[in-house]
Design a protein around this motif. Sequence first.
Motif, PDB file in Angstrom:
ATOM      1  N   PRO A 136       0.802  -1.229   0.000  1.00  0.00           N
ATOM      2  CA  PRO A 136       0.000   0.000   0.000  1.00  0.00           C
ATOM      3  C   PRO A 136       0.834   1.279   0.000  1.00  0.00           C
ATOM      4  CG  PRO A 136       0.129  -0.848   2.222  1.00  0.00           C
ATOM      5  CD  PRO A 136       0.907  -1.812   1.358  1.00  0.00           C
ATOM      6  N   PHE A 137       1.928   1.276  -0.771  1.00  0.00           N
ATOM      7  CA  PHE A 137       2.882   2.382  -0.737  1.00  0.00           C
ATOM      8  C   PHE A 137       3.010   3.005  -2.130  1.00  0.00           C
ATOM      9  CE2 PHE A 137       4.765  -1.170   1.913  1.00  0.00           C
ATOM     10  CZ  PHE A 137       4.129  -0.793   3.100  1.00  0.00           C
ATOM     11  N   PRO A 138       2.512   4.218  -2.330  1.00  0.00           N
ATOM     12  CA  PRO A 138       2.581   4.846  -3.656  1.00  0.00           C
ATOM     13  C   PRO A 138       4.026   5.074  -4.120  1.00  0.00           C
ATOM     14  CG  PRO A 138       1.037   6.007  -2.229  1.00  0.00           C
ATOM     15  CD  PRO A 138       1.811   5.067  -1.358  1.00  0.00           C
ATOM     16  N   PHE A 139       4.234   4.885  -5.406  1.00  0.00           N
ATOM     17  CA  PHE A 139       5.552   5.132  -5.992  1.00  0.00           C
ATOM     18  C   PHE A 139       5.393   5.417  -7.480  1.00  0.00           C
ATOM     19  CE2 PHE A 139       4.966   0.500  -6.354  1.00  0.00           C
ATOM     20  CZ  PHE A 139       5.204   0.301  -7.709  1.00  0.00           C
ATOM     21  N   GLN A 140       6.461   5.876  -8.084  1.00  0.00           N
ATOM     22  CA  GLN A 140       6.536   6.033  -9.535  1.00  0.00           C
ATOM     23  C   GLN A 140       7.770   5.286 -10.030  1.00  0.00           C
ATOM     24  OE1 GLN A 140       5.868   9.952 -11.376  1.00  0.00           O
ATOM     25  NE2 GLN A 140       7.697   9.618 -12.632  1.00  0.00           N
ATOM     26  N   LEU A 141       7.559   4.407 -11.000  1.00  0.00           N
ATOM     27  CA  LEU A 141       8.650   3.636 -11.578  1.00  0.00           C
ATOM     28  C   LEU A 141       8.844   4.063 -13.028  1.00  0.00           C
ATOM     29  CD1 LEU A 141      10.734   1.340 -11.572  1.00  0.00           C
ATOM     30  CD2 LEU A 141       8.854  -0.262 -12.044  1.00  0.00           C
ATOM     31  N   ASP A 142      10.024   4.569 -13.338  1.00  0.00           N
ATOM     32  CA  ASP A 142      10.367   4.996 -14.695  1.00  0.00           C
ATOM     33  C   ASP A 142      11.398   4.044 -15.288  1.00  0.00           C
ATOM     34  OD1 ASP A 142       9.237   7.948 -15.277  1.00  0.00           O
ATOM     35  OD2 ASP A 142       9.720   7.777 -13.150  1.00  0.00           O
ATOM     36  N   LEU A 143      11.137   3.602 -16.499  1.00  0.00           N
ATOM     37  CA  LEU A 143      12.053   2.715 -17.212  1.00  0.00           C
ATOM     38  C   LEU A 143      12.378   3.333 -18.564  1.00  0.00           C
ATOM     39  CD1 LEU A 143      10.169  -0.659 -16.586  1.00  0.00           C
ATOM     40  CD2 LEU A 143      12.111   0.236 -15.273  1.00  0.00           C
ATOM     41  N   VAL A 144      13.651   3.453 -18.862  1.00  0.00           N
ATOM     42  CA  VAL A 144      14.083   3.930 -20.176  1.00  0.00           C
ATOM     43  C   VAL A 144      14.863   2.806 -20.849  1.00  0.00           C
ATOM     44  CG1 VAL A 144      15.395   5.635 -21.471  1.00  0.00           C
ATOM     45  CG2 VAL A 144      14.187   6.312 -19.382  1.00  0.00           C
ATOM     46  N   PHE A 145      14.312   2.301 -21.950  1.00  0.00           N
ATOM     47  CA  PHE A 145      14.959   1.270 -22.750  1.00  0.00           C
ATOM     48  C   PHE A 145      15.616   1.945 -23.954  1.00  0.00           C
ATOM     49  CE2 PHE A 145      11.440  -0.720 -20.567  1.00  0.00           C
ATOM     50  CZ  PHE A 145      11.876  -1.994 -20.224  1.00  0.00           C
ATOM     51  N   SER A 146      16.893   1.640 -24.203  1.00  0.00           N
ATOM     52  CA  SER A 146      17.617   2.267 -25.307  1.00  0.00           C
ATOM     53  C   SER A 146      18.378   1.214 -26.103  1.00  0.00           C
ATOM     54  CB  SER A 146      18.631   3.297 -24.796  1.00  0.00           C
ATOM     55  OG  SER A 146      18.041   4.232 -23.920  1.00  0.00           O
ATOM     56  N   VAL A 147      18.471   1.418 -27.415  1.00  0.00           N
ATOM     57  CA  VAL A 147      19.341   0.610 -28.263  1.00  0.00           C
ATOM     58  C   VAL A 147      20.223   1.543 -29.076  1.00  0.00           C
ATOM     59  CG1 VAL A 147      17.984  -1.521 -28.440  1.00  0.00           C
ATOM     60  CG2 VAL A 147      17.438   0.413 -29.932  1.00  0.00           C
ATOM     61  N   TYR A 148      21.471   1.153 -29.240  1.00  0.00           N
ATOM     62  CA  TYR A 148      22.467   1.954 -29.944  1.00  0.00           C
ATOM     63  C   TYR A 148      23.006   1.156 -31.127  1.00  0.00           C
ATOM     64  CZ  TYR A 148      22.509   4.800 -25.671  1.00  0.00           C
ATOM     65  OH  TYR A 148      22.159   5.592 -24.603  1.00  0.00           O
ATOM     66  N   THR A 149      23.254   1.832 -32.234  1.00  0.00           N
ATOM     67  CA  THR A 149      23.732   1.143 -33.429  1.00  0.00           C
ATOM     68  C   THR A 149      25.125   0.559 -33.243  1.00  0.00           C
ATOM     69  OG1 THR A 149      24.517   3.247 -34.348  1.00  0.00           O
ATOM     70  CG2 THR A 149      22.305   2.525 -34.995  1.00  0.00           C
ATOM     71  N   ARG A 150      25.844   0.968 -32.214  1.00  0.00           N
ATOM     72  CA  ARG A 150      27.166   0.402 -31.950  1.00  0.00           C
ATOM     73  C   ARG A 150      27.082  -0.949 -31.232  1.00  0.00           C
ATOM     74  NH1 ARG A 150      26.872   4.548 -27.879  1.00  0.00           N
ATOM     75  NH2 ARG A 150      27.318   3.778 -25.764  1.00  0.00           N
ATOM     76  N   GLY A 151      25.851  -1.459 -31.043  1.00  0.00           N
ATOM     77  CA  GLY A 151      25.687  -2.783 -30.468  1.00  0.00           C
ATOM     78  C   GLY A 151      25.411  -2.804 -28.982  1.00  0.00           C
ATOM     79  N   VAL A 152      24.772  -1.742 -28.484  1.00  0.00           N
ATOM     80  CA  VAL A 152      24.520  -1.626 -27.049  1.00  0.00           C
ATOM     81  C   VAL A 152      23.018  -1.529 -26.767  1.00  0.00           C
ATOM     82  CG1 VAL A 152      24.819  -0.123 -25.019  1.00  0.00           C
ATOM     83  CG2 VAL A 152      26.753  -0.545 -26.559  1.00  0.00           C
ATOM     84  N   PHE A 153      22.601  -2.238 -25.742  1.00  0.00           N
ATOM     85  CA  PHE A 153      21.247  -2.112 -25.180  1.00  0.00           C
ATOM     86  C   PHE A 153      21.391  -1.623 -23.747  1.00  0.00           C
ATOM     87  CE2 PHE A 153      18.297  -4.031 -22.156  1.00  0.00           C
ATOM     88  CZ  PHE A 153      17.094  -3.532 -22.605  1.00  0.00           C
ATOM     89  N   ARG A 154      20.473  -0.763 -23.331  1.00  0.00           N
ATOM     90  CA  ARG A 154      20.538  -0.238 -21.968  1.00  0.00           C
ATOM     91  C   ARG A 154      19.136  -0.134 -21.374  1.00  0.00           C
ATOM     92  NH1 ARG A 154      23.956   4.984 -21.813  1.00  0.00           N
ATOM     93  NH2 ARG A 154      25.587   3.448 -22.225  1.00  0.00           N
ATOM     94  N   LEU A 155      19.019  -0.530 -20.114  1.00  0.00           N
ATOM     95  CA  LEU A 155      17.794  -0.332 -19.336  1.00  0.00           C
ATOM     96  C   LEU A 155      18.144   0.500 -18.116  1.00  0.00           C
ATOM     97  CD1 LEU A 155      14.905  -0.764 -18.353  1.00  0.00           C
ATOM     98  CD2 LEU A 155      15.573  -3.059 -17.575  1.00  0.00           C
ATOM     99  N   GLN A 156      17.532   1.672 -18.026  1.00  0.00           N
ATOM    100  CA  GLN A 156      17.730   2.558 -16.882  1.00  0.00           C
ATOM    101  C   GLN A 156      16.435   2.616 -16.086  1.00  0.00           C
ATOM    102  OE1 GLN A 156      19.056   5.511 -19.883  1.00  0.00           O
ATOM    103  NE2 GLN A 156      20.567   6.128 -18.351  1.00  0.00           N
ATOM    104  N   ALA A 157      16.529   2.294 -14.809  1.00  0.00           N
ATOM    105  CA  ALA A 157      15.357   2.264 -13.930  1.00  0.00           C
ATOM    106  C   ALA A 157      15.484   3.342 -12.864  1.00  0.00           C
ATOM    107  CB  ALA A 157      15.221   0.895 -13.273  1.00  0.00           C
TER     108      ALA A 157
END
Length: 321
Positions: A136-157
Amino acid sequence: MLTLDKIPFGPYEQYRLQSADGQTALHIVPAAGANASQVVLHGQPILDGFETPEALAAAKGGKSAVLFPFPNRLQDGAYTWNGQTHHFPINSPATTNAIHGFVRHEAFEVDQVVLTNHYAAIHCTYHYSGKFDYFPFPFQLDLVFSVYTRGVFRLQASVRNLNHFDIPVGLGWHPYFKLADSTDAHHLTLPQAALIDIDERMLPTGIRTPYADFAAPTPLGDTRFDNCFAYTGNEHSYAIALAGTAGQLQLDLEAESFPFFQLYTPDGRESIAVEPMSCNINALQNHEGLVHLAPNGTWQATIQATFYPSTNRLKTNRLKD
């Protein structure tokens, strides 16, 4: 320029961020827990994700699920916080525990999509009011998914506490990686780590044993995992490396944010799950790695995967823009 297409996906909409040549892509379903069904780097799909709406609805194995407010198992689904005891639903009948929190079943909103010549990103947000009595605890969860042409994937939470007192925070991500036709054909390299001993209900016993079986690149062969590990090195960040016939993948993790990780080999032996975890199994009870997030406070973490299509030695590309 990478582009965005929105594709009907059963009752949902799948966002496809991709380059014109198909060498870089990210497929994600925001309204189904911000589930990433596929990531393509240097033309190679690296995830064993849900390929159909039916598979996503069944959610077998929790592929690519974001695990919050706790990853892994919670004994009997029960925990006490601020003097009150709460009970998550028992959704792991075999062990009579709760597993993986609840956010993976919730709808995220798309706040922003960024498209450039070299990368694409999608920002998904989940605003939680405290509607479930078991959390019962309010929160906000933000997720940023990124892909780069140099061969990188990133998930920022990023998690922000919207409650008037501290809340417990534990986060994990549950990707299944596939770089060969079978689990057995992969090579695995692990950082310095200790194996978390578990009982018959897959809960920690308190015993940790140094684990060096995959300290150097080693064939998985018929090795079976459903095990949690604690990072025991002294570096700010560490890497888990996976190699197969398609190439090599390096998963870079911040040691402070993800002091634990889980490995799982599914029964079908088609891939391997490598799951970064901010806390230990049963963390809402044992508090090992559990974040106590202050009112209006924010906790952030980054997961990065770099894919090398050749069999050359893995390079370092750790958590840099």
